[in-house]
Each structure stands twice: as C-alpha cells, then as structure tokens.
Motif scaffolding. Structure first.
Motif, PDB file in Angstrom:
ATOM      1  N   SER A  57      18.617  18.748  54.511  1.00 63.87           N
ATOM      2  CA  SER A  57      17.455  19.612  54.705  1.00 63.87           C
ATOM      3  C   SER A  57      16.959  19.591  56.147  1.00 63.87           C
ATOM      4  O   SER A  57      16.200  20.470  56.562  1.00 63.87           O
ATOM      5  N   TRP A  75      19.707  22.879  60.423  1.00 62.15           N
ATOM      6  CA  TRP A  75      19.852  24.326  60.336  1.00 62.15           C
ATOM      7  C   TRP A  75      21.344  24.659  60.329  1.00 62.15           C
ATOM      8  O   TRP A  75      22.104  24.118  61.137  1.00 62.15           O
ATOM      9  N   PRO A  76      21.793  25.559  59.445  1.00 67.61           N
ATOM     10  CA  PRO A  76      23.215  25.953  59.450  1.00 67.61           C
ATOM     11  C   PRO A  76      23.591  26.624  60.767  1.00 67.61           C
ATOM     12  O   PRO A  76      22.769  27.304  61.385  1.00 67.61           O
ATOM     13  N   ASP A 124      22.804  30.988  56.060  1.00 63.53           N
ATOM     14  CA  ASP A 124      23.162  30.976  54.638  1.00 63.53           C
ATOM     15  C   ASP A 124      21.912  30.679  53.837  1.00 63.53           C
ATOM     16  O   ASP A 124      21.320  29.599  53.977  1.00 63.53           O
ATOM     17  N   THR A 125      21.496  31.618  52.989  1.00 62.94           N
ATOM     18  CA  THR A 125      20.308  31.410  52.159  1.00 62.94           C
ATOM     19  C   THR A 125      20.663  31.308  50.675  1.00 62.94           C
ATOM     20  O   THR A 125      19.778  31.312  49.821  1.00 62.94           O
ATOM     21  N   ASP A 126      21.963  31.208  50.377  1.00 63.30           N
ATOM     22  CA  ASP A 126      22.395  31.122  48.978  1.00 63.30           C
ATOM     23  C   ASP A 126      22.158  29.744  48.388  1.00 63.30           C
ATOM     24  O   ASP A 126      22.078  29.593  47.165  1.00 63.30           O
ATOM     25  N   PHE A 127      22.092  28.724  49.251  1.00 63.57           N
ATOM     26  CA  PHE A 127      21.949  27.358  48.763  1.00 63.57           C
ATOM     27  C   PHE A 127      20.581  26.790  49.139  1.00 63.57           C
ATOM     28  O   PHE A 127      19.977  27.205  50.136  1.00 63.57           O
ATOM     29  N   GLU A 153      17.759  24.177  50.559  1.00 67.81           N
ATOM     30  CA  GLU A 153      17.684  23.528  51.866  1.00 67.81           C
ATOM     31  C   GLU A 153      18.355  22.153  51.874  1.00 67.81           C
ATOM     32  O   GLU A 153      18.872  21.713  52.894  1.00 67.81           O
ATOM     33  N   ASN A 182      20.988  21.270  50.071  1.00 70.31           N
ATOM     34  CA  ASN A 182      22.374  21.356  49.605  1.00 70.31           C
ATOM     35  C   ASN A 182      23.306  21.475  50.811  1.00 70.31           C
ATOM     36  O   ASN A 182      23.217  22.425  51.585  1.00 70.31           O
ATOM     37  N   LYS A 236      26.192  22.431  51.095  1.00 67.92           N
ATOM     38  CA  LYS A 236      27.057  23.618  51.114  1.00 67.92           C
ATOM     39  C   LYS A 236      26.471  24.753  51.956  1.00 67.92           C
ATOM     40  O   LYS A 236      27.184  25.677  52.331  1.00 67.92           O
ATOM     41  N   LYS A 237      25.187  24.670  52.274  1.00 65.85           N
ATOM     42  CA  LYS A 237      24.593  25.690  53.144  1.00 65.85           C
ATOM     43  C   LYS A 237      25.217  25.630  54.543  1.00 65.85           C
ATOM     44  O   LYS A 237      25.150  26.594  55.298  1.00 65.85           O
ATOM     45  N   HIS A 288      29.269  27.722  55.448  1.00 67.17           N
ATOM     46  CA  HIS A 288      29.438  29.171  55.481  1.00 67.17           C
ATOM     47  C   HIS A 288      30.105  29.563  56.803  1.00 67.17           C
ATOM     48  O   HIS A 288      29.462  29.637  57.838  1.00 67.17           O
TER      49      HIS A 288
END
Length: 426
Positions: A281, A284-285, A289-292, A294, A296, A298-299, A302
């Motif tokens: 958390s 920042w990616p 990516d907002t699918d996962f 904060e 996770n 996996k964010k 991407h």
C-alpha cells in the motif's frame, strides 16, 4: 435448449481447453544427473565426472570461452526446449491463451516461484528484470519532504540513475556511503552504514552481491540494523539469487529484486520483485492500475501484454536448479573462482579486486593487470585467447570481471590461467 452455434462454440472451447494441461503435466523430462552414492556433496564439488554431466546440459558457442555469466546466462537445454514448446503453444492459440489461460497459469507459476524464493504468493510479482523491479520501488515509494534514501557507492548504474531521477522529480535527498573494496570483516560494512545513517534516513538501497567485483554484502545484518532505527531496506539481489544459498525470508528485508535470467538461467527477460506483506500500500504502481486494492501486490504487475512463454519456462529453470541443489551449486561456483584465482593471485602485476574470505564472494571475481586498462585487458583476452568477459572501470575498481557458471569446465579455466600468465610476462 442449446442452439447449434452455442453448442459448437462450447465444444470448440472445451477442445481447446484440453490442450492446456497443468504446468506439471507438460514438463520436459529432467536430465538424469547421476550422483555417486558413495560421495558426499563436499566431495562432489570437485568431482569432474559429475560436473561433466551438468556441462552437457548446456550448449555453448564453441568459438570462444564464455566467462561472462554476470550479464545473463544461457538456459539449460531442458529450459530452452520448454520455452520453445511454450512459444509454439501460445502462438497456436494466441488471443485464446492470453484471455483464457494466461492469468491462471501465471498464478500457478507464482506459487512455484514463491516456494523456491522463500516468500508468500501475496509478496511476489514477476517482472522483466532487476532494473524494472527496483524502479517500481524507487519511483513508487511514498516519502515525506526531506526524508532521505541512503545507498552505497557500489550500486548498479541504472539504480543510481533511478535515484537521481527521483531526486530531480520529488526532491528526495540521496546520501552515498563509501565502502572499502576489500574489507577486513563483514562487520566493517555494517558499521560504515550505521555511521552514515541520520534521523532523516528512511530507506537504504544495498546490493546483496555487487556487480563490480562479486563482493557479498552482509544484507541480513544491515536489515537488522535498519529496522532497529525504523528504516526500510531495498535489496538489489540481481547477482545473488540462485547463486548464494538463501531464502528471501532469511534476510528480513522490505523489498527485494532480481533477474531470473542471470544465475537461475531462466529465459532472458524474467525478473522478480518481492514486497514484504503489508507494504504494498506504500508503493505507487509504475503503470496505473485501479483493478486491485491498494494493499494487493498485483497492482504493481500491470505491464500490458507480456511474453508469457518466457515466464512459463521459469518453472523448468527452477526444476533444473533443484536437481543440482542450491548449496552444491553455490559451492561449485565458489570452487571455480578459487581454482583459477589461486593460480594467478601471486603473479606480479595482477591485483585481485574481490574479497576471498569465506562467504565474501562466490563465482564472480574481478582482477586487474598493472599497466593495462580494463578495456585493454578484456580486448586482449578475447582477441588473442578467445576468452570473453567484461571490463569494469569504476572509480577505485579497474579490471576484468570473470564470471564462470556451471557450464564452465576446468580446461577452460586452465586456458584463462595460461592467458594471464602470458599477458603478465610481456
């Protein structure tokens, strides 16, 4: 009632699905390495008949001797064949695979890689290399104004540049701690880092094994020191992973990155990023990516369309590595270094730039020749003796980085010794 079109669609999908068997079902047979039952691992380190079997598991260019495993290493034949099979399989059903099978198989692979690396599946993502992995952390870390990142003077240029970019973009101060080339004791490294830490230091970036000389730094002790002071540690493990015997959990670091195409011998373009559970958390990616959620990890994974065939073959590289064993592999690599170094270190004009104490280095060693620049030495080794390696010319380190791997033969190292003997006698 199912109409004809729906029936054909479902039947076709079922037939296609049947061609995608679980990873364990499509494994190529591992080469049968015959370890003598009457020999311990300690005795196997110098058993050339055993290592001849391992050497036969690789194909090397016969026109020169490759002593530059540090950039990336060739995949063993079983891994290469697995990669080729994966390329064909995905090429036959491209969009179908990417839409229907990609994520399922990546998660199965994630489990295998996490088990091998010694961390949880919720702490690991697969990337393309160490540089990408570390940039995710360096550029994505949440720090307050004035909070400082500390690094050593032995870090990889791309990481230094990443920190420089962060400094320009966000104003994050970067402090550099100089380390001795050949320390008397590992504790000396920890003491120098402790002395450099200030109340503003919030992150330390340190290489597990330096790319310059193969020097192993005491990262576990550095992590323990840092955590006592509330500091996080990023470990650049590019040269240590599948080289030094360890698990990521042993280090207790906060972030760890490596390339799997170096010492693990996975296909080129594979990397790993570890983020300790509970810390995702804070990052920042690199790609939005907002699918996962904060928290996770996996964010951070991407990257758009990926070369899945390369990734899938990480599993074959792990299986080949494990057929030898991490401890035996590390001991053999260490032996190869000491074999040639012991024969040349007392030569006039030769300077060994790598610490040789127990646990201070493994396969990689840097040597310089008085009166020759690193480029002159490397060019001479190749042009006159067909030995390929790389020049290192960095502040107080000038020499050739010699990096053999399991495919390296004793005969090849004898040729290196012979070449160095002739070079210093001129």
């Amino acid at each position: 009632m199912i109409d004809r079109r729906s029936f054909l669609t479902k039947t076709s999908e079922a037939a296609l699905g049947a061609t995608f068997l679980p990873l364990t079902s499509t494994e190529k047979s591992l080469p049968q390495l015959k370890k003598p039952l009457d020999k311990s691992d300690a005795e196997l380190i110098t058993d050339e008949s055993f290592w001849y079997q391992v050497q036969q598991c690789y194909v090397q260019n016969p026109h020169f001797i490759n002593l530059e495993a540090g950039y990336f290493s060739p995949a063993a034949n079983v891994t290469l064949e697995d990669q080729i099979d994966n390329v064909r399989m995905i090429n036959e059903s491209p969009s179908f695979y990417m839409r229907r099978k990609q994520f399922e198989e990546r998660d199965a692979l994630r489990q295998q890689l996490a088990d091998f690396a010694g961390c949880g599946t919720d702490e690991l993502i697969m990337t393309r290399n160490t540089t990408e992995s570390l940039n995710i952390i360096i550029q994505g870390l949440t720090l307050k104004e004035g909070e400082e990142i500390l690094r050593t003077n032995r870090e990889y240029p791309s990481m230094i540049q990443a920190l420089d970019q962060r400094q320009k973009r966000f104003g994050t101060p970067v402090k550099v701690v100089p380390l001795p080339l050949v320390p008397d004791l590992q504790e000396q490294i920890v003491q120098l880092i402790e002395k450099a830490v200030t109340s503003k230091t919030k992150v330390i970036l340190v290489s597990f094994m330096t790319y310059l000389t193969g020097q192993v730094l005491p990262v576990k002790e550095i992590c323990a020191l840092a955590h006592k002071k509330g500091i996080e540690v990023i470990v650049d493990g590019a040269h240590a992973f599948a080289h030094v015997p360890f698990k990521i959990s042993d280090l207790d670091c906060d972030y760890f990155a490596c390339s799997l195409h170096k010492w693990l011998c996975a296909p080129l373009g594979n990397g790993l990023l570890y983020v300790k559970k509970g810390k995702a958390s804070k990052i920042w990616p690199l790609f939005g990516d907002t699918d996962f959620a904060e928290d996770n990890i996996k964010k951070l994974e991407h990257f758009g369309t990926q070369p899945c065939a390369n990734q899938l073959s990480i599993a074959a590289a792990i299986r080949f590595h494990e057929s030898i064993g991490s401890s035996l592999k590390a001991s053999r690599l260490n032996y190869l270094k000491h074999y040639w170094v012991s024969k040349v270190k007392s030569f006039p004009k030769i300077k060994i730039n790598t610490p040789l104490g127990e646990g201070q280095s493994y396969a990689i060693c840097n040597l310089g020749v008085e009166g020759m620049s690193p480029n002159e030495l490397v060019d001479t080794l190749y042009s006159e003796y067909k030995i390929f390696t790389v020049a290192i010319d960095n502040d107080d380190i000038q020499g050739a980085r010699i990096a053999p791997h399991l495919y390296t033969t004793i005969k090849e190292l004898d040729k290196l010794v012979e070449a160095l003997t002739k070079i210093v006698s001129k």
